[in-house]
Design a protein around this motif. Structure first.
Motif, mmCIF file in Angstrom:
data_model
loop_
_atom_site.group_PDB
_atom_site.id
_atom_site.type_symbol
_atom_site.label_atom_id
_atom_site.label_comp_id
_atom_site.label_asym_id
_atom_site.label_seq_id
_atom_site.Cartn_x
_atom_site.Cartn_y
_atom_site.Cartn_z
ATOM 1 N N LEU A 158 13.200 -0.536 17.304
ATOM 2 C CA LEU A 158 13.210 0.646 17.858
ATOM 3 C C LEU A 158 14.602 1.053 17.568
ATOM 4 N N ILE A 159 15.594 0.618 18.102
ATOM 5 C CA ILE A 159 17.137 0.519 17.960
ATOM 6 C C ILE A 159 17.576 0.888 16.430
ATOM 7 N N ARG A 160 17.026 0.115 15.531
ATOM 8 C CA ARG A 160 17.378 0.459 14.150
ATOM 9 C C ARG A 160 16.599 1.448 13.678
ATOM 10 N N ASN A 161 15.486 1.814 14.027
ATOM 11 C CA ASN A 161 14.577 3.078 13.568
ATOM 12 C C ASN A 161 15.446 4.311 14.084
ATOM 13 N N THR A 162 15.952 4.219 15.276
ATOM 14 C CA THR A 162 16.522 5.129 15.879
ATOM 15 C C THR A 162 17.783 5.525 14.971
ATOM 16 N N TYR A 163 18.600 4.850 14.625
ATOM 17 C CA TYR A 163 19.847 4.853 13.794
ATOM 18 C C TYR A 163 19.439 5.449 12.565
ATOM 19 N N ASP A 223 0.891 -1.190 0.124
ATOM 20 C CA ASP A 223 -0.131 0.093 -0.053
ATOM 21 C C ASP A 223 0.849 1.507 -0.145
ATOM 22 N N SER A 224 1.980 1.144 0.765
ATOM 23 C CA SER A 224 2.902 2.432 0.721
ATOM 24 C C SER A 224 3.614 2.686 -0.433
ATOM 25 N N THR A 225 4.163 1.553 -1.089
ATOM 26 C CA THR A 225 4.819 1.803 -2.382
ATOM 27 C C THR A 225 4.074 2.071 -3.478
ATOM 28 N N SER A 226 2.668 1.786 -3.522
ATOM 29 C CA SER A 226 1.595 2.184 -4.383
ATOM 30 C C SER A 226 1.360 3.529 -4.330
ATOM 31 N N LEU A 227 0.892 3.971 -3.089
ATOM 32 C CA LEU A 227 0.468 5.378 -2.731
ATOM 33 C C LEU A 227 1.478 6.365 -2.637
ATOM 34 N N LEU A 228 2.795 5.923 -2.561
ATOM 35 C CA LEU A 228 3.826 6.990 -2.591
ATOM 36 C C LEU A 228 4.643 6.819 -3.688
ATOM 37 N N LYS A 229 4.438 6.245 -4.689
ATOM 38 C CA LYS A 229 5.190 6.040 -5.694
ATOM 39 C C LYS A 229 6.097 7.067 -6.605
ATOM 40 N N ASP A 230 5.357 8.177 -6.744
ATOM 41 C CA ASP A 230 5.942 9.518 -6.961
ATOM 42 C C ASP A 230 6.468 10.393 -5.895
ATOM 43 N N GLU A 231 6.801 9.897 -4.720
ATOM 44 C CA GLU A 231 6.929 10.658 -3.430
ATOM 45 C C GLU A 231 8.409 10.370 -3.110
ATOM 46 N N LYS A 232 9.253 11.035 -2.542
ATOM 47 C CA LYS A 232 10.467 10.650 -1.819
ATOM 48 C C LYS A 232 10.179 9.980 -0.581
ATOM 49 N N LYS A 233 10.748 8.695 -0.447
ATOM 50 C CA LYS A 233 10.460 7.982 0.852
ATOM 51 C C LYS A 233 11.618 7.143 1.478
ATOM 52 N N TYR A 234 11.586 6.916 2.631
ATOM 53 C CA TYR A 234 12.606 6.169 3.328
ATOM 54 C C TYR A 234 11.788 4.911 4.049
ATOM 55 N N PHE A 235 12.363 3.847 3.676
ATOM 56 C CA PHE A 235 11.445 2.836 4.474
ATOM 57 C C PHE A 235 12.161 2.537 5.745
ATOM 58 N N CYS A 236 11.461 2.260 6.901
ATOM 59 C CA CYS A 236 11.801 2.120 7.952
ATOM 60 C C CYS A 236 11.514 0.567 8.486
ATOM 61 N N PHE A 237 12.137 0.277 9.483
ATOM 62 C CA PHE A 237 11.942 -1.402 10.010
ATOM 63 C C PHE A 237 10.831 -1.628 10.638
ATOM 64 N N PHE A 238 10.254 -2.686 10.317
ATOM 65 C CA PHE A 238 9.048 -3.246 11.010
ATOM 66 C C PHE A 238 8.946 -4.620 11.207
ATOM 67 N N PRO A 239 8.471 -5.147 12.067
ATOM 68 C CA PRO A 239 7.200 -4.506 13.111
ATOM 69 C C PRO A 239 7.783 -3.566 14.127
ATOM 70 N N THR A 240 7.280 -2.655 14.463
ATOM 71 C CA THR A 240 7.666 -1.762 15.480
ATOM 72 C C THR A 240 7.130 -1.742 16.731
#
Length: 149
Positions: free
Chosen positions: A61-66, A37-54
């Motif tokens: 949490l540590i990985r997403n803090t870095y 859903d996020s790759t489809s919705l944000l296909k033309d947007e600048k994005k960074y993918f975070c680690f999940f589950p959160t």
């Protein structure tokens, strides 16, 4: 103004997307999960993918803090907006250290109980947005704007 929009995929991301009239005219980037859903919705947007589950996952949490340190240092947003969930926590705390303004929007479907993320970021937000008047009992300085639907 540069805006960082942080949210889990699904409903959190959809609520951020519904605020399009506010963020569309600004330089922006997104932080979310690498899901269909996020790759489809944000296909033309600048994005960074975070680690999940959160939720309740200390390693991510540590990985997403870095990740927050790396992304926020590079992008230098003026404003960070989130509707949750847990990925907002490291981005808000690191963003605050870097001088960004913070706006958190408590979720629509939690009327009688606060979210864990909301409770964690409430003390440091510049504006805490509510979608129900009943949420005021948990967030006394929150601003009720009604539902984002």
């Amino acid at each position: 103004m540069k805006i960082c929009l942080v949210g889990s995929s699904g409903g959190h991301l959809t609520h951020l997307w519904l605020l399009k009239e506010y963020w569309i005219k600004h330089d922006r980037f997104w932080v979310t999960f690498d899901k269909e859903d996020s790759t489809s919705l944000l296909k033309d947007e600048k994005k960074y993918f975070c680690f999940f589950p959160t939720n309740r996952n200390i390693l991510n949490l540590i990985r997403n803090t870095y990740l927050a340190i790396k992304v926020l240092k590079k992008e230098k947003p003026d404003l960070i907006i989130s509707t949750g969930a847990a990925v907002a926590v490291p981005f808000f705390y690191i963003g605050k250290l870097f001088g960004a303004k913070l706006i958190y929007i408590e979720v629509y479907d939690r009327i009688d109980l606060p979210t864990i993320t909301g409770k964690l970021v409430y003390p440091i937000t510049d504006k805490f947005i509510l979608q129900w008047e009943e949420q005021k009992k948990f967030y006394s300085s929150g601003i009720n704007i009604g539902g984002i639907i």
